[in-house]
Design a protein around this motif. Sequence first.
Motif, PDB file in Angstrom:
ATOM      1  N   UNK A 202       9.962   8.695   0.960  1.00  0.00           N
ATOM      2  CA  UNK A 202      11.384   8.229   0.489  1.00  0.00           C
ATOM      3  C   UNK A 202      11.433   6.669   1.013  1.00  0.00           C
ATOM      4  N   UNK A 203      11.091   6.839   2.127  1.00  0.00           N
ATOM      5  CA  UNK A 203      11.321   5.294   2.925  1.00  0.00           C
ATOM      6  C   UNK A 203      10.293   4.317   2.285  1.00  0.00           C
ATOM      7  N   UNK A 204       9.153   4.630   1.952  1.00  0.00           N
ATOM      8  CA  UNK A 204       8.065   3.662   1.308  1.00  0.00           C
ATOM      9  C   UNK A 204       8.830   3.445  -0.158  1.00  0.00           C
ATOM     10  N   UNK A 205       9.444   4.528  -0.749  1.00  0.00           N
ATOM     11  CA  UNK A 205       9.839   4.138  -2.026  1.00  0.00           C
ATOM     12  C   UNK A 205      11.137   2.825  -2.079  1.00  0.00           C
ATOM     13  N   UNK A 206      11.898   2.847  -0.945  1.00  0.00           N
ATOM     14  CA  UNK A 206      12.896   1.700  -0.498  1.00  0.00           C
ATOM     15  C   UNK A 206      12.520   0.656  -0.450  1.00  0.00           C
ATOM     16  N   UNK A 207      11.333   0.364  -0.194  1.00  0.00           N
ATOM     17  CA  UNK A 207      10.415  -0.973   0.018  1.00  0.00           C
ATOM     18  C   UNK A 207      10.218  -1.849  -1.356  1.00  0.00           C
ATOM     19  N   UNK A 208       9.476  -1.143  -1.959  1.00  0.00           N
ATOM     20  CA  UNK A 208       9.216  -1.891  -3.420  1.00  0.00           C
ATOM     21  C   UNK A 208       9.783  -1.303  -4.471  1.00  0.00           C
ATOM     22  N   UNK A 209      10.353   0.007  -4.296  1.00  0.00           N
ATOM     23  CA  UNK A 209      10.951   0.538  -5.715  1.00  0.00           C
ATOM     24  C   UNK A 209      10.045   0.982  -6.579  1.00  0.00           C
ATOM     25  N   UNK A 210       8.548   1.460  -6.181  1.00  0.00           N
ATOM     26  CA  UNK A 210       7.600   1.803  -6.811  1.00  0.00           C
ATOM     27  C   UNK A 210       7.558   3.641  -6.714  1.00  0.00           C
ATOM     28  N   UNK A 211       8.830   4.133  -7.485  1.00  0.00           N
ATOM     29  CA  UNK A 211       9.362   5.278  -7.120  1.00  0.00           C
ATOM     30  C   UNK A 211       8.119   6.278  -7.647  1.00  0.00           C
ATOM     31  N   UNK A 212       7.728   6.061  -8.776  1.00  0.00           N
ATOM     32  CA  UNK A 212       6.375   6.924  -9.380  1.00  0.00           C
ATOM     33  C   UNK A 212       5.492   7.133  -8.608  1.00  0.00           C
ATOM     34  N   UNK A 213       4.862   5.839  -8.320  1.00  0.00           N
ATOM     35  CA  UNK A 213       3.681   5.774  -7.551  1.00  0.00           C
ATOM     36  C   UNK A 213       3.839   6.490  -6.347  1.00  0.00           C
ATOM     37  N   UNK A 214       4.950   5.999  -5.534  1.00  0.00           N
ATOM     38  CA  UNK A 214       5.132   6.648  -4.215  1.00  0.00           C
ATOM     39  C   UNK A 214       5.139   8.363  -4.377  1.00  0.00           C
TER      40      UNK A 214
END
Lengths: 243, 273
Positions: free
Chosen positions: A178-190
């Motif tokens: 969730x935190x990682x997804x907040x950085x570059x909004x690469x939601x699917x990849x994350x």
Amino acid sequence: MNWSWAYFFEYLVNDLMIRGAWTTIWLSVVSMVLGLGLGVVAAMFKMYGNAVLRVIAEFYIWLFRGTPVLIQLVIIYTGLPQIGIRLTVIESAIIGLALNEGAYLAEIIRAGIMSVDRGQNDAARAVGMSWRERMWLIILPQATRTIIPPLGNQFNGMLKTTSLASVISMEELMRNAQMLAQIEFRVLEVYLVAATWYLILVTIWGLIQQRIEAHYEKPFGPAAAVSPDAKKQIEKAMGAGHV
Amino acid sequence: MNADTADTSVASEPAKTLGEPIIVIEDVRKSFAGLEVLKGVSLTVRQSEVVVLAGRSGSGKSTLLRCIDQLEPIDSGTIRVGGELMGFREKDGKRTPLPDHLVARQMRQLGMVFQNFNLFPHLTVIDNITVSPIKVLKRKREEARAEARALLARVGLPEKENAYPRQLSGGQQQRVAIARALAMKPKVMLFDEPTSALDPEMIAEVLDVMVDLSRQGMTMIVVTHEMGFARAAADRVLLMHEGVLVEEATPEEFFTNPQSAEARVFLSKILRH
């Protein structure tokens, strides 16, 4: 924003994800071990305890199997401080997951013990073993054989259930994703990376479980059905066939 | 019961001296769910005596054996082994059941051999024999293993110590079970239909071990249908019928001149073939 393999592979070995995976592993193991202890005690209370102990075990199993883990975790972490019980995130996660797991394992352990032939208890008593000695030396080791497959299933579930601890900010795979997804909004990849990590963990566990099962099956398994004498003869016969 | 009767029963046997009473059973009663299985059984077994307990299935003979070994609690009466009251504590004429660990201690005086062997399937042969000596009697591991090997040689299975029970035939399993019971150095050996679950060709190998044991002076109570064993090794044959002992005789008398009607019926059925 299109799908990007580059991000996927970058996230796969991202420090945050690897640390999350590691947290997921140890949180699962610690919760499982504690849950196993609770499960054994609850099973013993239910099977061999007096009326009071039986009621306690029944109530515990009923309560924790009857409510969602998510609610249990939230109550333990955010609800209990209201009555003065303050636990850290890690303590709350471990206690919540272990209590929940123990309630399920209690029934699995009980079934395992019941699967052991009654004659085993007679035989263990006949060689002078006390209840505790019978349990530890004869009954539980044999029950383990029956318990391992469903237990492995439970651990598989546990690896994934730990993701619920993300709601109380436990920094495991899900939370870190969730935190990682907040950085570059690469939601699917994350989240696909997170899913991949769960798959990797579950697969590794599957292999470990096979080993454990083989160990406990050894005295019973088909390999054991062939006596050493017969094996020697078979080898001799096969050896003679080879040129 | 004395040495003379034992001597006449089997001509080839050396004279055997029976010792002091070691098991004394008085008026034992036992019911299962309202059905009275033992209706007041009294019996005295002396040191080195071999008693064969015969009777139809359901007559209560296995139950009696299991009561002696405290596998089943009795409803009333007394069972004493070596003078010690089994299963209860007596104080001021009142008796209370002994806690589990003290009953376990009493049970070490008795060795039990079961119809279905009941070997511990998760342990190798030698671990089956040594688990209790090591863990319960706290014997030294190597000592216990050496004794177990001697016992395995005695029951004719010296090469099987690392096998698992599943790898053995029924007859072999039962001989290991006898070795396991002997490893606790019991005062009395109890056999509950030890050959009933065996294929015919394996019965002799188990009976041989039992006859051997009786010759070495072991006190034995044997529930069995093997009348050949009774002839060869028993000092006394008891017939149980509907929860009571109806006949008590030397093997010689039992087979040639049974006193009770039940014994005559029993023999006519056993000896028909």
